[in-house]
Design a protein around this motif. Structure first.
Motif, PDB file in Angstrom:
ATOM      1  N   GLY A 147      11.526  10.752  -1.215  1.00  0.00           N
ATOM      2  CA  GLY A 147      10.918  11.075   0.075  1.00  0.00           C
ATOM      3  C   GLY A 147      10.283  12.458   0.072  1.00  0.00           C
ATOM      4  O   GLY A 147       9.151  12.640   0.538  1.00  0.00           O
ATOM      5  N   HIS A 172       7.070  12.480  -1.752  1.00  0.00           N
ATOM      6  CA  HIS A 172       6.081  11.524  -1.227  1.00  0.00           C
ATOM      7  C   HIS A 172       5.788  10.401  -2.229  1.00  0.00           C
ATOM      8  O   HIS A 172       4.637  10.024  -2.444  1.00  0.00           O
ATOM      9  N   ASP A 222       5.789   7.008   9.622  1.00  0.00           N
ATOM     10  CA  ASP A 222       5.953   8.072   8.631  1.00  0.00           C
ATOM     11  C   ASP A 222       6.964   7.590   7.594  1.00  0.00           C
ATOM     12  O   ASP A 222       8.177   7.770   7.744  1.00  0.00           O
ATOM     13  N   THR A 244       7.571   8.655   4.660  1.00  0.00           N
ATOM     14  CA  THR A 244       8.293   9.770   4.029  1.00  0.00           C
ATOM     15  C   THR A 244       9.529  10.133   4.828  1.00  0.00           C
ATOM     16  O   THR A 244      10.621  10.326   4.274  1.00  0.00           O
TER      17      THR A 244
END
Length: 598
Positions: A139, A142, A335, A337
């Motif tokens: 995470g 990315h 999102d 991530t």
């Protein structure tokens, strides 16, 4: 002096403005990475009431599912409850999707099963910690795009295989027989070898539970009402809705009461799950070694036994959570991530309370959504219910019939199995049935990790084949100067196509004194391997006393080729075919760079 003061004032204003921008960016970043800071100040009593109802409803599902999935993993039942609360707490703080419930799932249980059977419960906790660390790091870097290599046919094949394997592993509990059932074939062999030990009342209770669970699941359809419906109909619809969502808890409670009553009467015909560890787990670091039946496994040996599982468990966990988050984002930007960071933290912190690997649960997330949850705070209520169950109800859980838990799992797997995948792939693209089938069969008979690898590799071959064998238009043109073979690549060219491109032209240019013209008007990208092969092709054509012309290539493509060999520059031409073939010394295209031909 005035200008000096003015300059100083402007400098100070710029500095203040820059600090304000930095403060805003910092605040925005903090809200993005700790979402509770953003939504908690806007919280209200109305939202709280919705979250309490949703959290309570999900809790009724999570408690029996947690116990059932612990048995799937080969863990003591209390481990399912240990896995059911820390993820909820952490996701409330770090999660970005209000609907998602983080906790034990059937697939995570199945992927942990083989390691637990060999090295004991401690390795499940260590696997949770390692998975959390990997997910968290992915995470931060990315790297969530890695799961994009899991195509729909591969994911569907994997899911179907997992559903079948989990369902078959529960057959022995449904029939009341003993034996190992860690793998698909082993489950079938165990049932065949011990079929004579089948306990009639376990089978009867299990089948009745499956039927009731399926019927209760369909009660949701009776809960559909509209504004014109009468008050009684609306009340009836809400009752049906609640019964449908709480079906797992209700069936476990009812059968537990029956088993308890019969046990007290001294004539209990059912096989019970037995003693469950009571009380809350200690908050302590995960174990980095394990001892089972006198065999000690240190950290290095455990990692060696994990093999590829230590990578595939977190990847599958990411895949499940991100897929669920996308399904329930309802048009909002997801999102990914942040979801990975949140899931990583859930697993890392869960390992400190003896949790097995956790991820997003589609079933419980759907229950959460349909219950009207408004914020992530609903997870706190669910976690509180799991903690209450651990603190006060573990003695009661002793009387849960194993066949009831098997019925809960088998019913869940029936709906997890993607029957529609066969029809969808047949109607859309029949070729995709091959990676689907390979993944399904390999996952069943070789293992889930090998099934995923084979499925991904096979589907990547499908993707790469058109790159390695692109379509090219080859036209024979007769002009006054002689025969011309015009080759028109219809796509960009990278290294897999380099040798094929060269061999194709050489095999087609079999007419004596034929001039080969390569039309590069549709090419916008090549790599150095292709450029080097074009240079080799020029040399080969010279040996055959055949002319070759690189026609209408873009300047950036010419730069790449000339970078490989400066002597390639005269071969680039523009104009009509008649013009470039008529006079090879003319119409030479100048690139942006200046090269001297040696």
């Amino acid at each position: 002096m005035y200008s000096a003061l003015g300059g100083s004032s402007l400098s100070n204003n710029s500095s203040v403005r820059l600090k304000r921008i930095e403060a805003k960016d910092c605040k925005r970043f903090t809200k993005k990475r700790i979402p509770i800071i953003d939504w908690l100040p806007k919280y209200s009593i109305s939202k709280c009431l919705h979250d309490i109802l949703a959290g309570f409803t999900v809790g009724l599902t999570e408690v029996p599912q947690g116990i059932a999935y612990a048995t799937v993993a080969g863990l003591p039942p209390e481990y399912g409850l240990y896995s059911g609360f820390m993820g909820c707490f952490m996701y409330t703080v770090f999660g970005s999707c209000k609907d998602i419930n983080i906790g034990p799932t059937a697939i995570m249980a199945l992927m942990s099963q083989a390691y637990i059977a060999k090295m004991g419960p401690d390795v499940a906790v260590l696997l949770t910690f390692l998975s959390g660390c990997i997910i968290f790091i992915l995470g931060l870097l990315h790297l969530g795009f890695v799961v994009e290599f899991f195509s729909y046919p591969v994911v569907a094949g994997f899911t179907c295989a997992a559903a079948l394997q989990i369902a078959f592993s529960q057959l022995k509990s449904l029939l009341g027989i003993s034996g190992k059932a860690n793998e698909f074939l082993e489950s079938i062999i165990t049932v065949i070898e011990h079929i004579k030990e089948t306990k009639k009342w376990d089978v009867i209770l299990g089948v009745i539970c499956i039927i009731i669970l399926m019927v209760m699941r369909e009660l949701k359809r009776l809960s559909n009402t509209n504004e014109s419906s009468s008050r009684i109909r609306k009340y009836f619809g809400k009752c049906m809705w609640f019964l449908s969502l709480a079906r797992n808890a209700l069936i476990v409670i009812i059968t537990t009461v029956i088993a308890y009553y019969l046990e007290e009467e001294g004539r209990n015909p059912f096989t019970l799950i037995g003693e469950i560890g009571s009380g809350l787990p200690n908050f302590e670091p995960p174990p980095f070694s394990s001892t089972v039946n006198g065999t000690h496994y240190n950290f290095g040996e455990i990692i060696k036994e994990f093999g590829g599982g230590v990578a595939f468990v977190p990847l599958v966990a990411i895949l499940e959570t991100v897929a669920i988050a996308k399904a329930f984002s309802k048009g909002k930007t997801l999102d990914a991530t942040q979801e990975m960071i949140a899931l990583g933290i859930c697993n890392i912190m869960g390992s400190f309370v003896r949790s097995m690997p956790v991820t997003g649960s589609f079933t419980r997330t759907a229950v959460n959504n349909s219950s009207g949850v408004k914020t992530q705070l609903g997870g706190i209520i669910t976690a509180a219910m799991v903690l209450l169950a651990l603190a006060f109800l573990t003695k009661t859980f002793t009387y849960i019939p194993k066949t009831t838990l098997a019925a809960v799992v088998i019913t869940s797997m029936f709906y997890l199995f993607e029957f529609e995948a066969f029809i969808l792939l047949w109607r859309s693209k029949k070729l995709d049935l091959i990676p689907f089938g390979v993944t399904l069969i390999a996952s069943l008979f070789l293992g889930l990790e090998y099934g995923i690898i084979l499925g991904i590799v096979l589907h990547l071959i499908y993707v790469l084949y058109p790159v390695a064998r692109p379509k090219m238009d080859i036209i024979n043109v007769k002009i006054p100067q002689g025969d011309v073979l015009v080759v028109i690549p219809n796509t960009n060219m990278q290294f897999p196509v380099a040798e094929f491109f060269k061999e194709k032209i050489i095999s087609e240019a079999n007419i004596a004194q034929c001039t080969v013209v390569i039309d590069g008007s549709k090419i916008t990208y090549i790599d150095s391997t292709v450029a080097k092969n074009i240079d080799s092709l020029i040399s080969d054509m010279q040996l055959r006393d055949q002319d070759i012309i690189l026609w209408n290539f873009k300047s950036e493509i010419m730069d790449i080729c000339i970078g490989v060999n400066k002597k390639m520059q005269p071969y680039f031409r523009s104009g009509t075919i008649e013009e470039v073939v008529d006079d090879p010394t003319m119409q030479c295209v100048q690139t942006d760079k200046n090269y001297s031909i040696q």
